[in-house]
Design an enzyme around this catalytic site. Structure first.
Site, short mmCIF file in Angstrom:
data_model
loop_
_atom_site.label_atom_id
_atom_site.label_comp_id
_atom_site.label_asym_id
_atom_site.label_seq_id
_atom_site.Cartn_x
_atom_site.Cartn_y
_atom_site.Cartn_z
N LYS A 262 31.45 25.05 -132.92
CA LYS A 262 32.03 25.34 -131.60
C LYS A 262 33.55 25.18 -131.75
O LYS A 262 34.21 24.46 -130.99
CB LYS A 262 31.42 24.37 -130.58
N TYR B 42 27.35 11.08 -133.46
CA TYR B 42 26.29 10.17 -133.89
C TYR B 42 26.86 8.92 -134.58
O TYR B 42 26.11 7.99 -134.90
CB TYR B 42 25.32 10.87 -134.84
N ASP C 27 26.90 28.50 -129.19
CA ASP C 27 26.16 29.09 -128.06
C ASP C 27 25.68 30.49 -128.41
O ASP C 27 24.53 30.88 -128.10
CB ASP C 27 26.98 29.09 -126.76
N ASP D 105 21.02 19.14 -134.22
CA ASP D 105 19.92 18.58 -133.43
C ASP D 105 19.38 19.62 -132.45
O ASP D 105 18.17 19.87 -132.36
CB ASP D 105 20.47 17.36 -132.67
#
Ligand code: NAD
Length: 421
Positions: free
Chosen positions: A219, A149, A285, A309
């Protein structure tokens, strides 16, 4: 008497009649802003009579600002948020694939609103796609100023892209870009300071509200030096700054390695019994599946910008959708805070009376809590619970609820006001 909220010795000082700047927003912003303010004014009056009152002050951003001033984010708007510390906004439109950068992201970066807080709770009666929605009580802490971002992107074909690619290939010896000539690039900065201040805020929140755990979502198995580092810095911080109040999975692993599984299980049970916040981690995930299957295992979620998000919308969908999911962007040091509806401008329903004002109303309720006006906040929560229990809803929820009464945006706000007992 002053109308300005201030931070004095690290504590928020809110006057009885504070000025609160608000941005109406694009699309359904116009539909939901007035009704939301009516609900909040009614709750404040119910709780405090004439002794407290919000003085709403409109400031401009987005389309309306462009028409009024020729710019999408006028300096006066930023100045007002800085001057009055606390503000609220409706959704603002962002073009995809080009055009201007997001105004939401710009505001978060200019005011350094480093935490996006999104509580996810279920109201009885609201349709949910999961089996036990009543077991959902999650609080997302999304880092708000870093990650992709930051907007550092180089479009293929542009000079900077070529320079950057040549630097990677020639200076850094990168040979893993599959199609170098046709690749665009984006940069993902994740810092130690940024990770620490986010995790510090998440842990403090969990301790203050006596919540059982903080899950670090990352992640890090793939993005080792950004998301993996976020995980490690977060664990370091928990152990260093909150050693007495937390117990981490990393400590659990150590005990398991040194003394075996039984001792590790015992240590975990003891930590839970003594009210320590359990700090754990989960790969993104897996978390998306985990949070659907075992939502009761997660309480506060600390994560980076992009993960936050995605996670926000999934968790919102579990309890009725983005139409009733609130959010706040906060800098706990400076006190700056902008509360905002989590959904977008919903151009497909703008002006039709179909928009659910719930997200903005609940964001304003978070604002009341932040200001310490908790009695007023309770009035809104209670009233909303009553309205949902009576199966009175706007069109987004109506389609999923048999025998429900369909209300317009404004009627839904009126129903909440009527049910403030
Ligand atoms: P969106 O949230 O506007 O709409 C997604 C779907 O949800 C649509 O079907 C819409 O009708 C529905 N919906 C959204 N809010 C609703 C509400 N309050 N009540 C009932 N239904 C509602 O997402 P999008 O279509 O991806 O984005 C549209 C624009 O909004 C884009 O320009 C995007 O950049 C912007 N956006 C802004 C913000 C923000 O200001 N914080 C957040 C997300 C998207």
């Amino acid at each position: 008497m002053t109308k300005k909220t201030k931070i004095v010795n690290g504590k928020l000082e809110v006057p009885n009649k504070p000025t609160i700047p608000f941005i109406e927003g694009d699309g359904i912003g116009k539909d939901i802003t007035g009704p939301s303010q009516r609900v909040i004014d009614a709750a404040v009056f119910k709780a405090y009579g004439n002794s407290k009152k919000i003085e709403w002050k409109e400031v401009f951003a987005g389309e309306k600002a462009f028409h009024e001033t020729g710019t999408y984010l006028p300096d006066e708007t930023v100045k007002a948020f800085k001057e009055y510390l606390i503000g609220i906004k409706g959704p603002l439109q962002t073009p995809v694939g080009g055009g201007m950068r997001s105004l939401n992201v710009a505001l978060r970066q200019i005011l350094d609103l480093y935490v996006c807080v999104r509580p996810v709770r279920w109201f009885k009666g609201v349709p949910s796609p999961i089996r036990y929605p009543s077991m959902v009580d999650m609080h997302i802490f999304r880092e708000n100023t870093e990650d992709i971002y930051a907007g550092i992107e180089y479009m293929v074909g542009e000079e900077k892209n070529k320079k950057f690619r040549e630097f990677l290939v020639n200076e850094m010896g990168v040979d893993k870009i599959r199609f170098p000539e046709s690749s665009s690039f984006g940069i993902k900065p994740i810092s130690k300071e940024g990770s620490e201040r986010l995790t510090r805020a998440a842990i403090k929140y969990a301790i203050k509200r006596e919540l059982p755990s903080v899950t670090i979502v990352h992640k890090g198995n793939i993005m080792k030096f950004t998301e993996g580092a976020f995980k490690n810095w977060s664990y370091d911080l928990a152990e260093k700054e909150f050693g007495e109040q937390t117990f981490t999975w990393r400590q659990l692993e150590e005990i398991k390695k040194d003394k075996g599984q039984l001792d590790a299980d015992k240590a975990l049970e003891e930590a839970k019994k003594s009210g320590k916040v359990i700090v754990k981690d989960c790969i993104t995930d897996a978390f998306l599946q985990e949070s659907l299957l075992h939502p009761w295992d997660h309480s506060v979620i600390a994560t980076m910008n992009l993960n936050g998000d995605y996670v926000s919308d999934q968790l919102a969908a579990m309890v009725g959708g983005i139409g009733i999911s609130p959010g706040a962007n906060i800098n706990y040091k400076s006190g700056y805070a902008i509360f905002e509806a989590t959904h977008g401008t919903a151009p497909n329903i703008a002006g039709t009376g179909k928009a659910n004002p719930g997200s903005l109303i609940l964001s304003a309720v978070m604002m009341l809590e932040y200001m310490g006006w908790t009695d007023a906040a309770e009035y809104v929560y209670d009233a909303m619970e009553h309205v949902f229990a009576k199966r009175k809803v706007t069109s987004d929820l109506h389609a999923q609820m048999e025998g429900a009464t369909l209300l317009t945006t404004s009627e839904f706000a009126d129903a909440i006001i009527k049910n403030m007992h």
